[in-house]
Design an enzyme around this catalytic site. Structure first.
Site, PDB file in Angstrom:
ATOM      1  N   GLY A  40       0.817  -1.216   0.000  1.00 33.58           N
ATOM      2  CA  GLY A  40       0.000   0.000   0.000  1.00 33.58           C
ATOM      3  C   GLY A  40       0.848   1.262   0.000  1.00 33.58           C
ATOM      4  O   GLY A  40       0.553   2.234  -0.705  1.00 33.58           O
ATOM      5  N   CYS A  41       1.923   1.246   0.767  1.00 35.63           N
ATOM      6  CA  CYS A  41       2.796   2.421   0.859  1.00 35.63           C
ATOM      7  C   CYS A  41       3.552   2.641  -0.444  1.00 35.63           C
ATOM      8  O   CYS A  41       3.771   3.779  -0.859  1.00 35.63           O
ATOM      9  CB  CYS A  41       3.756   2.258   2.032  1.00 35.63           C
ATOM     10  SG  CYS A  41       2.887   2.079   3.611  1.00 35.63           S
ATOM     11  N   THR A  42       3.931   1.545  -1.096  1.00 35.65           N
ATOM     12  CA  THR A  42       4.597   1.647  -2.393  1.00 35.65           C
ATOM     13  C   THR A  42       3.640   2.249  -3.421  1.00 35.65           C
ATOM     14  O   THR A  42       3.997   3.191  -4.142  1.00 35.65           O
ATOM     15  CB  THR A  42       5.094   0.258  -2.851  1.00 35.65           C
ATOM     16  OG1 THR A  42       6.081  -0.193  -1.918  1.00 35.65           O
ATOM     17  CG2 THR A  42       5.691   0.312  -4.249  1.00 35.65           C
TER      18      THR A  42
END
Length: 150
Positions: A40-42
């Protein structure tokens, strides 16, 4: 929730930079994310990267922040070719000021971590808009649409 941010908030960032709220003369987007190199952060970071030129055209800076180390951030930034800097907050100074630390369920266990959140800050760190509990798909477009109204 009304935020009272410390005027002297100053944290290390990638590329040898220091993030300081008091230095902020133009609007900026500050997005808090749980951890470098997670799916998700990527995706969120790549979305901000892909829209970065549009944020700059709107006169807005972009900064990402998590509790990861500068070394981890430098690797993450290079891997994704991020054109903006990432702020390291291992002591949770900014996380506490913005109230983004939450208890979350991960694989059936309660863990303390960053709730994915984005803030648009005005001059001197005033909060112009906030998003909490962010879902990544279409989020960056929503933030950009708001920035374009400033």
């Amino acid at each position: 929730m009304s935020l009272t941010l410390p005027a002297q908030l100053s944290l290390p960032a990638t590329s040898g930079h220091t993030f300081s709220l008091s230095d902020s003369a133009k609007p900026l987007v500050l997005y808090f994310y749980p951890k470098d190199n997670t799916p998700g952060c990527t995706n969120e970071s790549m979305d901000f990267r892909d829209a970065y030129a549009d944020f700059v055209a709107a006169g807005c800076q972009v900064w990402g922040l998590s509790r990861d180390s500068i070394k981890s951030h430098e690797n993450f930034k290079a891997k994704l070719s991020l054109p903006f800097d990432l702020i390291s907050d291992p002591d949770e100074i900014a996380c506490a000021a913005f109230g983004v630390m939450k208890l979350k369920n991960m694989y059936g266990k309660q863990v303390r971590g960053i709730e994915r959140s984005t803030f648009v800050l005005g001059e001197g760190g005033s909060v112009l808009r906030e998003w909490r509990g962010v879902k990544v798909p279409s989020h960056v477009a929503e933030v950009l649409a708001f920035v374009n109204t400033l």
